[in-house]
Motif scaffolding. Structure first.
Motif, PDB file in Angstrom:
ATOM      1  N   UNK A  40      15.099   1.374   6.657  1.00  0.00           N
ATOM      2  CA  UNK A  40      16.438   0.883   6.306  1.00  0.00           C
ATOM      3  C   UNK A  40      17.507   1.637   7.090  1.00  0.00           C
ATOM      4  N   UNK A  41      17.308   2.952   7.222  1.00  0.00           N
ATOM      5  CA  UNK A  41      18.269   3.753   8.009  1.00  0.00           C
ATOM      6  C   UNK A  41      18.249   3.336   9.476  1.00  0.00           C
ATOM      7  N   UNK A  42      17.063   3.041  10.003  1.00  0.00           N
ATOM      8  CA  UNK A  42      16.961   2.619  11.402  1.00  0.00           C
ATOM      9  C   UNK A  42      17.699   1.294  11.622  1.00  0.00           C
ATOM     10  N   UNK A  43      17.605   0.396  10.632  1.00  0.00           N
ATOM     11  CA  UNK A  43      18.339  -0.866  10.740  1.00  0.00           C
ATOM     12  C   UNK A  43      19.846  -0.625  10.729  1.00  0.00           C
ATOM     13  N   UNK A  44      20.283   0.298   9.856  1.00  0.00           N
ATOM     14  CA  UNK A  44      21.720   0.627   9.809  1.00  0.00           C
ATOM     15  C   UNK A  44      22.169   1.228  11.147  1.00  0.00           C
ATOM     16  N   UNK A  45      21.325   2.097  11.729  1.00  0.00           N
ATOM     17  CA  UNK A  45      21.670   2.718  13.017  1.00  0.00           C
ATOM     18  C   UNK A  45      21.803   1.663  14.109  1.00  0.00           C
ATOM     19  N   UNK A  46      20.867   0.689  14.103  1.00  0.00           N
ATOM     20  CA  UNK A  46      20.912  -0.367  15.107  1.00  0.00           C
ATOM     21  C   UNK A  46      22.203  -1.168  15.000  1.00  0.00           C
ATOM     22  N   UNK A  47      22.623  -1.453  13.761  1.00  0.00           N
ATOM     23  CA  UNK A  47      23.867  -2.198  13.553  1.00  0.00           C
ATOM     24  C   UNK A  47      25.079  -1.388  13.999  1.00  0.00           C
ATOM     25  N   UNK A  48      25.086  -0.077  13.638  1.00  0.00           N
ATOM     26  CA  UNK A  48      26.198   0.788  14.048  1.00  0.00           C
ATOM     27  C   UNK A  48      26.263   0.932  15.574  1.00  0.00           C
ATOM     28  N   UNK A  49      25.081   1.024  16.216  1.00  0.00           N
ATOM     29  CA  UNK A  49      25.047   1.155  17.678  1.00  0.00           C
ATOM     30  C   UNK A  49      25.654  -0.069  18.351  1.00  0.00           C
ATOM     31  N   UNK A  50      25.355  -1.248  17.786  1.00  0.00           N
ATOM     32  CA  UNK A  50      25.918  -2.482  18.345  1.00  0.00           C
ATOM     33  C   UNK A  50      27.434  -2.510  18.187  1.00  0.00           C
ATOM     34  N   UNK A  51      27.906  -2.087  17.000  1.00  0.00           N
ATOM     35  CA  UNK A  51      29.354  -2.012  16.780  1.00  0.00           C
ATOM     36  C   UNK A  51      30.002  -1.032  17.771  1.00  0.00           C
ATOM     37  N   UNK A  52      29.333   0.127  17.952  1.00  0.00           N
ATOM     38  CA  UNK A  52      29.864   1.151  18.861  1.00  0.00           C
ATOM     39  C   UNK A  52      29.962   0.614  20.292  1.00  0.00           C
ATOM     40  N   UNK A  53      28.919  -0.101  20.725  1.00  0.00           N
ATOM     41  CA  UNK A  53      28.907  -0.634  22.097  1.00  0.00           C
ATOM     42  C   UNK A  53      30.033  -1.653  22.307  1.00  0.00           C
ATOM     43  N   UNK A  54      30.272  -2.498  21.298  1.00  0.00           N
ATOM     44  CA  UNK A  54      31.335  -3.501  21.400  1.00  0.00           C
ATOM     45  C   UNK A  54      32.698  -2.811  21.505  1.00  0.00           C
ATOM     46  N   UNK A  55      32.910  -1.816  20.630  1.00  0.00           N
ATOM     47  CA  UNK A  55      34.191  -1.081  20.658  1.00  0.00           C
ATOM     48  C   UNK A  55      34.361  -0.316  21.961  1.00  0.00           C
ATOM     49  N   UNK A  56      33.259   0.291  22.449  1.00  0.00           N
ATOM     50  CA  UNK A  56      33.331   1.092  23.687  1.00  0.00           C
ATOM     51  C   UNK A  56      33.692   0.206  24.874  1.00  0.00           C
ATOM     52  N   UNK A  57      33.092  -0.971  24.970  1.00  0.00           N
ATOM     53  CA  UNK A  57      33.399  -1.888  26.078  1.00  0.00           C
ATOM     54  C   UNK A  57      34.859  -2.299  26.052  1.00  0.00           C
TER      55      UNK A  57
END
Length: 381
Positions: A40-57
């Motif tokens: 469950x934590x890994x799924x949350x990390x994957x979602x946060x990473x995607x959010x981070x990448x969108x914001x970073x771009x």
């Protein structure tokens, strides 16, 4: 969302991402924690990473756009203001270098200041105009800059003699007449490519406009001067560039011999037709001149104080590249840079330093070989 808000959001998501990464490691190492909780934590990390990448771009694009706008506005303000013309040129050159290194388009305002004949801006980096605008002295100088003709034109074609008479026998110098009969009345310039590489550190690139332009200008001027001297004084010219050298067998400039350097030079001056002799100068190595003065002086210090023109009868230009003295009217030595000029970036893989690369096309033509002599020492038997 403005840039500040984006930065804050990026930091928030980044902090959460770092925290959950730590939680995953901690729980994965605890056998009492169900593996489903770790997943469950890994799924949350994957979602946060995607959010981070969108914001970073979005953050990087907005920040780059703001920097670009600031650079263009700075040039626009300078171009429209009452600032010193040199300050305008420095700001425009700095933008040109940064735009090249960042692989972005140069602003129209900077192009207009630097010259836009080649639709890229920047032909004014070439020696036709840059030599009067330098902030410093280059490492390498070409003494021919002061006496030869320099132009910056595409497909340049010029007459060897700038006037004619109705009587085609008006040329009094028979050597000139013969030369024009063999080689024609016009000189056509070609295009011979070469590159100058300028290493630029991140500190210099992000520093002041003045320091950046000083670094690039100094290196470009030195590189251009070194190339000019190399082709003009080459004892063994590169294939295809034989016509550029005073010493090439292709040009076959007349050699005048003398028992000493002084005698050879004076005989060479006298051997010139008066049309060229009046404006003749002597190009020679300083070591050769010093040796000649030592021989002449023989303990008499007056020779050391005498200007070279008084000793030889003509102005002297020193260049260590002149293996044998060249005597003549250097107005008939003509360098032309093609208007096309490419600016690019590269990287020195050995040092990791970024390189500003200038690709230019040069040609050097001796418009009238009969306007020159080469003075050579031939010991008397």
């Amino acid at each position: 969302m403005n840039l500040y808000e984006l930065k804050m959001s990026l930091k928030t998501v980044g902090d959460q991402l770092a925290k959950i990464a730590g939680d995953i490691v901690a729980k994965a190492g605890d056998p009492n924690i169900p593996i489903g909780d770790v997943q469950s934590l890994k799924d949350q990390k994957s979602e946060l990473q995607e959010r981070f990448n969108i914001l970073k771009t979005q953050h990087d694009e907005m920040e780059a756009g703001i920097k670009d706008d600031l650079e263009k506005n700075k040039i626009k303000n300078i171009a429209g203001g009452n600032q010193d013309p040199k300050a305008k040129k420095v700001a425009a050159k700095a933008e040109m270098v940064r735009a090249t290194m960042q692989n972005r388009t140069l602003s129209d305002e900077a192009k207009a200041i630097l010259g836009d004949r080649n639709n890229t801006g920047g032909e004014k980096l070439l020696p036709k105009t840059v030599s009067d605008e330098l902030l410093f002295e280059p490492f390498v100088k070409n003494p021919l800059r002061d006496v030869s003709t320099f132009t910056n034109e595409t497909n340049l074609e010029v007459p060897k003699i700038t006037f004619t008479l109705s009587d085609d026998d008006f040329i009094a110098d028979t050597e000139t007449a013969k030369e024009m009969k063999v080689d024609g009345d016009n000189v056509v310039f070609g295009r011979f490519k070469f590159k100058v590489f300028v290493p630029i550190s991140e500190t210099i690139l992000k520093g002041s406009d003045t320091n950046l332009v000083e670094t690039v200008d100094q290196a470009l001027e030195s590189g251009l001067a070194a190339k000019e001297k190399k082709v003009a004084f080459a004892a063994t010219p590169k294939a295809g560039e034989e016509h550029m050298s005073f010493y090439s067998t292709q040009n076959a400039i007349k050699v005048v011999n003398g028992a000493t350097k002084l005698q050879a030079i004076r005989k060479a001056i006298a051997d010139l037709h008066e049309d060229y002799r009046d404006n003749a100068k002597v190009m020679m190595a300083y070591a050769d001149y010093s040796e000649m003065i030592e021989s002449l002086a023989a303990g008499n210090t007056t020779f050391y104080d005498a200007p070279p023109e008084r000793v030889l009868g003509k102005p002297v230009i020193f260049s260590d590249s002149a293996s044998d003295p060249i005597v003549g009217d250097f107005r008939y030595s003509h360098f032309n840079y093609d208007i096309e000029m490419l600016k690019d970036r590269d990287k020195d893989v050995k040092t990791g330093i970024e390189l500003f690369v200038l690709t230019a096309w040069i040609d050097h033509r001796i418009k009238l070989k009969s306007a020159f002599r080469i003075a050579k020492v031939v010991p008397q038997v």
